[in-house]
Design an enzyme around this catalytic site. Sequence first.
Site, PDB file in Angstrom:
ATOM      1  N   ALA A  70     -12.625  38.612  49.542  1.00 41.79           N
ATOM      2  CA  ALA A  70     -13.750  39.438  49.122  1.00 41.79           C
ATOM      3  C   ALA A  70     -14.321  40.136  50.366  1.00 41.79           C
ATOM      4  CB  ALA A  70     -14.808  38.573  48.469  1.00 41.79           C
ATOM      5  N   GLY A 109     -10.440  35.502  48.071  1.00 42.82           N
ATOM      6  CA  GLY A 109     -10.260  36.301  46.862  1.00 42.82           C
ATOM      7  C   GLY A 109      -8.880  36.947  46.794  1.00 42.82           C
ATOM      8  N   GLU A 112      -6.776  34.422  45.348  1.00 44.38           N
ATOM      9  CA  GLU A 112      -7.178  34.260  43.941  1.00 44.38           C
ATOM     10  C   GLU A 112      -6.531  35.333  43.057  1.00 44.38           C
ATOM     11  OE1 GLU A 112     -11.422  33.942  45.043  1.00 44.38           O
ATOM     12  OE2 GLU A 112     -11.437  32.231  43.667  1.00 44.38           O
ATOM     13  N   GLU A 132     -12.845  29.946  52.089  1.00 47.21           N
ATOM     14  CA  GLU A 132     -14.251  30.184  51.757  1.00 47.21           C
ATOM     15  C   GLU A 132     -15.187  29.142  52.351  1.00 47.21           C
ATOM     16  OE1 GLU A 132     -11.742  30.613  49.684  1.00 47.21           O
ATOM     17  OE2 GLU A 132     -12.100  32.306  48.341  1.00 47.21           O
TER      18      GLU A 132
HETATM   19  N1  3HC Z   1     -14.522  41.249  54.487  1.00 46.13           N
HETATM   20  C1  3HC Z   1     -14.946  42.264  55.266  1.00 46.13           C
HETATM   21  N2  3HC Z   1     -14.446  42.515  56.492  1.00 46.13           N
HETATM   22  C2  3HC Z   1     -13.474  41.704  56.948  1.00 46.13           C
HETATM   23  C3  3HC Z   1     -12.980  40.618  56.195  1.00 46.13           C
HETATM   24  C4  3HC Z   1     -13.544  40.405  54.899  1.00 46.13           C
HETATM   25  N3  3HC Z   1     -13.120  39.419  54.098  1.00 46.13           N
HETATM   26  N4  3HC Z   1     -12.030  39.990  56.917  1.00 46.13           N
HETATM   27  C5  3HC Z   1     -11.918  40.651  58.078  1.00 46.13           C
HETATM   28  N5  3HC Z   1     -12.796  41.682  58.107  1.00 46.13           N
HETATM   29  C6  3HC Z   1     -12.973  42.676  59.178  1.00 46.13           C
HETATM   30  C7  3HC Z   1     -13.416  42.032  60.479  1.00 46.13           C
HETATM   31  O1  3HC Z   1     -14.820  41.900  60.520  1.00 46.13           O
HETATM   32  C8  3HC Z   1     -12.896  43.034  61.500  1.00 46.13           C
HETATM   33  O2  3HC Z   1     -13.807  44.115  61.504  1.00 46.13           O
HETATM   34  P1  3HC Z   1     -14.069  44.940  62.865  1.00 46.13           P
HETATM   35  O3  3HC Z   1     -12.733  45.499  63.258  1.00 46.13           O
HETATM   36  O4  3HC Z   1     -15.068  45.947  62.464  1.00 46.13           O
HETATM   37  O5  3HC Z   1     -14.603  43.942  63.860  1.00 46.13           O
HETATM   38  C9  3HC Z   1     -11.592  43.545  60.866  1.00 46.13           C
HETATM   39  O6  3HC Z   1     -11.694  43.213  59.477  1.00 46.13           O
HETATM   40  C10 3HC Z   1     -10.350  42.875  61.425  1.00 46.13           C
HETATM   41  O7  3HC Z   1     -10.530  41.465  61.376  1.00 46.13           O
HETATM   42  P2  3HC Z   1     -10.110  40.513  62.587  1.00 46.13           P
HETATM   43  O8  3HC Z   1     -10.564  41.086  63.873  1.00 46.13           O
HETATM   44  O9  3HC Z   1     -10.534  39.137  62.228  1.00 46.13           O
HETATM   45  O10 3HC Z   1      -8.516  40.658  62.511  1.00 46.13           O
HETATM   46  P3  3HC Z   1      -7.410  39.554  62.685  1.00 46.13           P
HETATM   47  O11 3HC Z   1      -6.114  40.241  62.503  1.00 46.13           O
HETATM   48  O12 3HC Z   1      -7.653  38.749  63.913  1.00 46.13           O
HETATM   49  O13 3HC Z   1      -7.603  38.528  61.448  1.00 46.13           O
HETATM   50  C11 3HC Z   1      -7.930  37.856  59.162  1.00 46.13           C
HETATM   51  C12 3HC Z   1      -7.437  38.957  60.133  1.00 46.13           C
HETATM   52  C13 3HC Z   1      -7.044  36.604  59.295  1.00 46.13           C
HETATM   53  C14 3HC Z   1      -7.833  38.379  57.787  1.00 46.13           C
HETATM   54  C15 3HC Z   1      -9.378  37.464  59.531  1.00 46.13           C
HETATM   55  O14 3HC Z   1     -10.150  38.636  59.612  1.00 46.13           O
HETATM   56  C16 3HC Z   1     -10.061  36.555  58.540  1.00 46.13           C
HETATM   57  O15 3HC Z   1      -9.883  35.357  58.593  1.00 46.13           O
HETATM   58  N6  3HC Z   1     -10.889  37.144  57.647  1.00 46.13           N
HETATM   59  C17 3HC Z   1     -11.718  36.399  56.730  1.00 46.13           C
HETATM   60  C18 3HC Z   1     -10.926  35.828  55.594  1.00 46.13           C
HETATM   61  C19 3HC Z   1     -11.830  35.122  54.634  1.00 46.13           C
HETATM   62  O16 3HC Z   1     -12.643  34.297  55.001  1.00 46.13           O
HETATM   63  N7  3HC Z   1     -11.675  35.418  53.330  1.00 46.13           N
HETATM   64  C20 3HC Z   1     -12.478  34.837  52.316  1.00 46.13           C
HETATM   65  C21 3HC Z   1     -13.627  35.735  52.009  1.00 46.13           C
HETATM   66  S1  3HC Z   1     -14.771  35.023  50.857  1.00 46.13           S
HETATM   67  C22 3HC Z   1     -14.052  35.286  49.336  1.00 46.13           C
HETATM   68  O17 3HC Z   1     -12.979  35.787  49.247  1.00 46.13           O
HETATM   69  C23 3HC Z   1     -14.882  34.868  48.140  1.00 46.13           C
HETATM   70  C24 3HC Z   1     -14.100  34.810  46.872  1.00 46.13           C
HETATM   71  O18 3HC Z   1     -13.648  33.510  46.637  1.00 46.13           O
HETATM   72  C25 3HC Z   1     -14.914  35.230  45.711  1.00 46.13           C
END
Ligand code: 3HC
Length: 708
Positions: A70, A109, A112, A132
């Site tokens: 998400a 997500g 998911e 998450e």
């Molecule tokens: N939402 C919005 N922005 C995101 C994002 C997300 N889920 N994941 C990454 N970004 C952004 C980062 O903030 C970064 O932005 P910036 O360039 O402006 O600083 C850009 O994307 C690149 O991210 P990274 O620098 O972290 O790039 P990497 O290649 O090192 O890593 C990744 C990529 C493994 C995908 C890492 O970003 C990550 O772990 N992201 C979070 C994943 C996550 O926690 N997902 C779950 C979200 S909650 C959810 O899904 C709820 C659902 O169950 C309803």
Amino acid sequence: MTLSSAPETAAVQHELRGGVLVVTIDHAPVNAINAGVRRGLIDAIDAADANASARAVLIVGAGRGFIAGADIREFGKPPVPPSLPDVCNRIEACGKPVIAAIHGAALGGGLEIALASHYRIAVEGAKLGLPEVLLGLLPGAGGTQRSARLIGAQAALSLMLSGRHVGAQEALRLGLVDRVGQSDDVVAEGLAFAHELIATQAAPRRTKNARGLADKDASTAAIAAARAETQKKSRGLLSPLKIVDCVEAALNLPFDEGLRFERERFLECRESPQRAGLVHAFFAEREVQKSPETRDAKPREIRSVGVVGGGTMGAGIAVALLDAGLAVTMIERDDASLERGRAHIENVYDALIGKGRITQEAKARALQRFDGATRYDALADADVVIEAVFEDMAVKKAVFAELDRVCKPGAVLATNTSYLDIDEIAASISRPQDVLGLHFFSPANIMKLLEVVVPARVAADVVATGFELAKKLKKVAVRAGVCDGFIGNRMLAVYRAAADHLMEDGASPYQIDQAVRDFGFPMGPYQVIDLAGGDIGWAARKRRAATRDPNARYVRVGDELCERGWFGQKTGRGFYRYEDGARIGKPDAEVEAIIDAERARAGVTPRTFSDDEIVRRYMAAMINEGANIVHEGVAQRPLDVDATLMHGFGFPRHRGGPMHYADTIGLANVLADIRAFAKEDPLFWRASPLIVDLVERGKNFASLNRTS
Ligand code: 3HC
Ligand code: NAI
């Protein structure tokens, strides 16, 4: 803005390719799911159902991965339909087989969506996970219900409670995906799978009907075990136990009711301050990497690194460098010291071998890249040199004079000094533009924080090289200006002083430690002193005695303990007693008697403090100094202070760092506390001009965080 005038659904494109509707999510950089992606996915599935020529649907991500989850930036904003659970349900309900083809990240997500698809294929390099929990959340789009049904309660719980990522092969073993592609061409692999399914007339296969929870006894046992473990470990975090509850609901409730149960728990987590703190921590870690220098300059090359000094820090830094695959040359004063330095390094690896974390071969491979010398000429080819000798200006200047003499032009010359003036060190040699601070934290191979300290005359590409090195070492680098203690140690000095004042005024060190632990720190300040060695702070206090403001309050308890040789764990006594080498100390009545005597000497009538009062003073001191540090430009933004405290000082991540925490409780309240405390000690409690200004303007620290 041109972007906002683009159609909302542009982030998802679909086209028919030989009977397969290929749906591509294209929302750079990581295909995070925002409202446009959600809408686009529903439209695509509707299109597939409406189009008789589409016999299957293939969902793929454009760019470097499938979907990272998400869009975290949407949390805290008013929700825009359709919701992600609705999107997943729509995918699952599709009348044609839906295949998710995964490369790169399929997280949260994103996974998911894959779970709601009917078939899944991953290619090598894929990273699947439900992280998450690391953001204070739980999978809220059916992830808890579908993952448990697909791979069983135990595997699903382990995935969701750890937040870890699994690769393609492990995903196959777990049953998260049906197959792993032969090549890394995700679209070709997905299309081939789709055509096979069409050829065999495979029907949609809905995960909500999967049988992973069929063995009720095994599932119940796995849930009970996870609950017991989580209760022990989750330390006040909300979402882990809710994840366990959701899996229990998956076992006991029909699918739709389970989904509703999950959604309610998800919304509770989403609205919690813990979620806000953890998401702030996530973005802060990424923002700190951005500084004027990293934007404008290219890092210099880093292949071989010199380390001068093989003591506690030099050895730890060498291990961190070796672990990153770099070649390391260590310089020591003489052969015996060099041997000790090498032994230090070997000890670190041997401890890891003892714990089963690495093998003998891995140690041997790392040590092959290590070399030691007592002559500086051995550093002639080093790209970067990190000095970690005694904390003494004359000794450091002598080392830098040698570096100036032997190092190649353009070599980056760094000091790991804790407190000394790096401008002065830089000015003492002929190439001040190459000098910066790289301040590691002990143990340097473990602690994530690296302060990149930027002296006045340093070249931008040298600073960029500091950040690049941090990236190689997988550390969180924070840019700091030159001052006594930079960001972290400067704050530490102030909040420790606040703790000492509390102690002399009537709180016991044991109550203070407990209150600070209950707030979420892994250890209280007096446990930390005992662990690091009370003698370190004692030496610093003696060094500063001459320049200390004679009117400033000075608590002597720590000195009294050190005068008795009670330096903490290493001597068996400090603020606590450590009997028979115990690592957890016991309160010591003799220490309490010393504190009583000091109170009497200082003319203090002891009073009682509630745990809440202790935390308020401790935090107010920390926040106020953090504000001063931002005000003076030593830290670029409040979030840099937050990242420093979280990664170097154990600040609880779910509270997002002291500055984020200050916003949570309200800056005006912090200011009111500081002003109230100032009535007793106006010299110590001087409200930071930044806090006063922000409160006057009705702003908070977040307003100063220029996040992208
Ligand atoms: N939402 C919005 N922005 C995101 C994002 C997300 N889920 N994941 C990454 N970004 C952004 C980062 O903030 C970064 O932005 P910036 O360039 O402006 O600083 C850009 O994307 C690149 O991210 P990274 O620098 O972290 O790039 P990497 O290649 O090192 O890593 C990744 C990529 C493994 C995908 C890492 O970003 C990550 O772990 N992201 C979070 C994943 C996550 O926690 N997902 C779950 C979200 S909650 C959810 O899904 C709820 C659902 O169950 C309803
Ligand atoms: P230490 O006393 O354990 O090690 C210093 C080492 O430097 C010794 O092995 C000594 O033989 C060597 N040395 C001294 N003069 C030398 C010279 N001229 N040439 C080559 N080697 C020389 O000290 P420690 O704790 O490792 O600290 C080193 C530096 O790191 C200091 O500046 C300290 O302030 C800083 N630091 C220390 C931290 C800690 O927690 N110990 C944390 C962060 C920084």
